[in-house]
Design an enzyme around this catalytic site. Structure first.
Site, PDB file in Angstrom:
ATOM      1  N   LYS A   1       0.850  -1.196   0.000  1.00  0.00           N
ATOM      2  CA  LYS A   1       0.000   0.000   0.000  1.00  0.00           C
ATOM      3  C   LYS A   1       0.882   1.241   0.000  1.00  0.00           C
ATOM      4  O   LYS A   1       1.905   1.276   0.699  1.00  0.00           O
ATOM      5  CB  LYS A   1      -0.893  -0.058   1.242  1.00  0.00           C
ATOM      6  CG  LYS A   1      -1.983   0.992   1.310  1.00  0.00           C
ATOM      7  CD  LYS A   1      -2.871   0.752   2.528  1.00  0.00           C
ATOM      8  CE  LYS A   1      -4.010   1.727   2.647  1.00  0.00           C
ATOM      9  NZ  LYS A   1      -4.884   1.431   3.801  1.00  0.00           N
TER      10      LYS A   1
ATOM     11  N   SER B   1      -9.701   1.149   2.924  1.00  0.00           N
ATOM     12  CA  SER B   1      -8.941   1.987   2.020  1.00  0.00           C
ATOM     13  C   SER B   1      -7.844   1.235   1.266  1.00  0.00           C
ATOM     14  O   SER B   1      -7.260   1.792   0.328  1.00  0.00           O
ATOM     15  CB  SER B   1      -8.296   3.151   2.786  1.00  0.00           C
ATOM     16  OG  SER B   1      -7.403   2.657   3.761  1.00  0.00           O
TER      17      SER B   1
ATOM     18  N   SER C   1      -9.602  -1.100   7.134  1.00  0.00           N
ATOM     19  CA  SER C   1      -9.124  -0.886   5.771  1.00  0.00           C
ATOM     20  C   SER C   1      -8.443  -2.068   5.107  1.00  0.00           C
ATOM     21  O   SER C   1      -8.253  -2.053   3.892  1.00  0.00           O
ATOM     22  CB  SER C   1      -8.180   0.306   5.736  1.00  0.00           C
ATOM     23  OG  SER C   1      -8.936   1.473   5.643  1.00  0.00           O
TER      24      SER C   1
HETATM   25  N1  GLN Z   1     -12.997   3.709   6.872  1.00  0.00           N
HETATM   26  C1  GLN Z   1     -12.116   3.949   7.979  1.00  0.00           C
HETATM   27  C2  GLN Z   1     -11.693   5.388   8.002  1.00  0.00           C
HETATM   28  O1  GLN Z   1     -11.812   6.038   7.012  1.00  0.00           O
HETATM   29  C3  GLN Z   1     -10.996   2.993   7.939  1.00  0.00           C
HETATM   30  C4  GLN Z   1      -9.660   3.569   7.711  1.00  0.00           C
HETATM   31  C5  GLN Z   1      -8.539   2.585   7.782  1.00  0.00           C
HETATM   32  O2  GLN Z   1      -8.680   1.488   8.332  1.00  0.00           O
HETATM   33  N2  GLN Z   1      -7.395   3.011   7.303  1.00  0.00           N
HETATM   34  O3  GLN Z   1     -11.246   5.874   8.983  1.00  0.00           O
END
Ligand code: GLN
Length: 494
Positions: A79, A158, A182
Site C-alpha cells: 500500500k 482503504s 481498511s
Molecule cells: N474507513 C475507515 C476510516 O476512514 C478505515 C480507515 C482505515 O482502516 N485506514 O477511517
C-alpha cells in the site's frame, strides 16, 4: 494465464523447485498482468526495475546457492502509505505526490529480507481515509470481480489497490493498513483473505500514520496459509517502533484443528440495520458448518457495539488533526508557491494538498480538541472506548466466555460505484466500518475470510476476532472455515 489468480505461495515455490517456473519468469508474468489490468487502477506505481532486480536475486538463491528464503520469488504489492526508499510513497494525495522516502518501512525490509519481490505500490483512499478506494488523487480502484466500464463495483477500502492486485493475479500477497477496517473491508469485497494482526505485533515503522492508537499493518492474501507465511515474515519486535510488543514472535504453524474444544461467540449486536439478507444467510451458514464440526457456538453480547462507530470517528478525527499538522509546506511534501506570509503558505499548501475528506476530518478533529470541547468530546470518548474494550475482555475472559467471535465483515457485497458515490465518505464509513472498527478500538486480531458468491456473483465474507495475540488459534480456525467453504477462484480478468 488464469492460474495467475489462483497460485498460492507454496505452489509457486514448488514450481520454482521443479523448474516449471523461475522467479524471473514468474515476476515477468506478474508484471505483464499488472499492466494488462491497468484499468483496475490497483497500483499507483508499478516497480518494474525493482521487481526484476529482486527476482534475479531470488533466482540465484534458488539455483546457485540452493538456499531459498521463506518468501523467495513471492510477488508482493505494498500500500502506498508505507515508505519504500527511492520509490515514491504518495498516500494517494496531492500533498505527497512527489515524496520519495530515504528509508524502508519495517514490513517492507522484512519482506525483502525474506526474499519477496516488489511488484508495485498499491492505490488507497487519500491518507487511508475511506472505505471504498474511491477518494484517491489517482482515481478509484475497481473491483476485479466486476469492472465493466460503465457499471463497475468498488474494491472496498482503504487498501482497495492491495486487494484488487492480489485478487486479479499481479501479486501473491499485499500489505495494507488497518485503522478501522481498511484491510478487512477490501479483502471482503474482493474475495481475498484480510488479516488485521493484534496491535503491536507488527511494526509500524515507516507506515505514514493515520490514527496512532489504532493503526496496524494488514495482510491480504489468497489463502490463510499464505497470510500466515507473510505474518511469520513480518511480525515481532522492532527497535524502530517502540509500540511493538517486546516478546519474541513464535511463527505460527497451521494444523488440522479439532473444533470440538473451540468456543465461538455470535455477538447479537452485530445484527444491524442495513445488513443484507445474503450476508445474514452467509453468517448462519458458517455458524451451522462450525456446529457440524462440533464447535461450541453460542450467542454473546457486546453491549457497547452500537456506540463504537461514533466513538471511533471522534477519536479518528482528533488523531488525524494532530497527525496532519506536519504537512505545512515547510518540512516536506507539497509547498504552494507565490505566498506573502508563512500563514498563507500553510493555508494554501494545506488547501491544495488535501482533498475534502482529509480537510473535513482535520477541521472536525480540531473542533473536538478545542479547550472548551476537549473534556466533553475527547476525554469522554476515551472513556467510552474503555467500555468497548471491556466488552471484549468480558466475552473472552469470563468463565462462560468464548475463544473467538464470528461476525460479518461488511454489511453487503461490493456496492456499485454509482450507488456508493451517492453518499459522502463520512456516511459511507459510518455504514461500512460498523463490524470492523471495534477490533481496532480494542487492539485485537481479526481476519476476514471469503465464504461464497452473492446473487450478483460478488464475494461475501465473514470475520473472526480473538483476544490479543490469539493469532495462532485465529488463523487455524480461519483455515478450517476456508477448507469447509471452498470459495471459488476468480477465473477471468479481461
Ligand atoms: N474507513 C475507515 C476510516 O476512514 C478505515 C480507515 C482505515 O482502516 N485506514 O477511517
Amino acid at each position: 494465464m488464469n492460474k495467475l489468480t489462483s497460485y498460492t505461495i507454496r505452489e509457486i515455490q514448488k514450481s520454482y523447485a521443479d523448474k516449471i517456473l523461475t522467479p524471473t519468469s514468474f515476476v515477468d508474468l506478474s508484471l505483464q498482468r499488472a499492466k494488462q489490468t491497468k484499468e483496475l487502477n490497483a497500483y499507483v506505481t508499478i516497480t518494474e526495475d525493482v521487481a526484476e532486480t529482486h527476482s534475479i536475486e531470488s533466482e540465484k538463491r534458488f539455483y546457485i546457492y540452493k538456499k531459498p528464503k521463506l518468501l523467495d520469488g513471492v510477488t508482493v504489492g505494498i500500500k502506498d502509505n508505507f515508505c519504500t526508499s527511492n520509490i515514491a510513497t504518495t498516500c494517494a494525495s496531492e500533498m505527497l505526490k512527489n515524496f520519495v522516502p530515504t528509508y524502508d518501512a519495517t514490513v517492507y525490509s522484512r519482506l525483502r529480507r525474506a526474499g519477496a519481490c516488489l511488484i508495485g505500490k498499491c492505490n488507497l483512499d487519500e491518507f487511508a481515509m475511506g472505505s471504498g478506494t474511491v477518494d484517491s488523487v489517482f482515481g478509484p480502484t475497481r473491483n476485479p470481480w466486476s469492472y465493466d466500464k460503465d457499471k463497475w463495483r468498488i474494491a472496498g477500502g482503504s487498501s482497495g489497490g492491495s486487494a484488487a492486485a492480489v485478487c486479479s493475479g499481479s501479486c501473491l500477497a499485499a500489505i495494507g493498513s488497518d485503522t478501522g477496517g481498511s484491510t478487512r473491508n477490501p479483502a471482503a469485497l474482493c474475495g481475498v483473505v484480510g488479516l488485521k494482526p493484534s496491535y503491536g505485533l507488527v511494526s509500524r515503522y515507516g507506515l505514514i500514520p493515520l490514527v496512532n492508537s489504532m493503526d496496524v499493518p494488514g495482510i491480504l492474501a489468497r489463502t490463510v496459509d499464505d497470510a500466515t507465511m507473510v505474518l511469520n515474515a513480518i511480525a515481532g519486535p522492532d527497535k524502530n517502533d517502540s509500540t511493538t510488543i517486546k516478546r519474541v514472535y513464535n511463527p505460527i504453524t497451521l494444523r488440522d484443528i479439532d473444533l470440538s474444544s473451540v468456543r465461538i461467540g455470535i455477538p447479537k449486536e452485530y445484527y444491524c440495520k442495513g445488513m443484507s439478507r445474503e450476508v445474514l444467510e452467509t453468517w448462519s451458514y458458517v455458524t451451522d458448518l462450525l456446529e457440524n464440526e462440533k464447535a461450541i457456538v453460542k450467542s454473546v453480547s457486546l453491549p457497547h457495539t452500537n456506540i463504537s462507530i461514533a466513538v471511533y470517528y471522534i477519536l479518528n478525527q482528533c488523531e488525524v488533526a494532530s497527525n496532519m499538522a506536519r504537512y505545512d509546506g515547510v518540512q516536506y511534501g507539497l509547498r504552494a508557491s507565490a505566498t506573502s506570509s508563512t500563514e498563507e503558505l500553510y493555508a494554501t499548501t494545506r488547501h491544495r494538498g488535501f482533498n475534502n475528506v482529509v480537510r473535513s476530518r482535520i477541521l472536525a478533529g480540531n473542533y473536538f480538541l478545542l479547550t472548551k470541547n476537549y473534556v466533553k468530546y475527547f476525554i469522554k470518548t476515551l472513556k467510552l472506548r474503555r467500555l468497548i474494550v471491556q466488552d471484549f475482555q468480558k466475552v473472552f475472559h469470563n468463565v462462560d466466555g468464548v475463544d473467538l467471535l464470528l461476525t460479518p465483515t461488511t454489511l453487503t457485497d461490493a456496492p456499485l460505484f454509482e450507488d456508493f458515490s451517492q453518499r459522502t465518505n463520512r456516511d459511507q464509513c459510518a455504514l461500512q466500518d460498523y463490524c470492523t472498527q471495534p477490533a481496532n478500538m480494542a487492539g485485537i486480531p481479526a481476519i476476514s475470510i471469503p465464504i461464497k458468491l452473492s446473487e450478483n456473483r460478488m464475494p461475501l465474507s465473514l470475520q473472526l476476532m480473538g483476544p490479543p495475540l490469539s493469532e495462532d488459534l485465529l488463523m487455524n480456525v480461519a483455515r478450517k472455515i476456508e477448507s469447509l467453504v471452498q470459495f471459488p477462484v476468480l477465473k477471468a480478468v479481461t
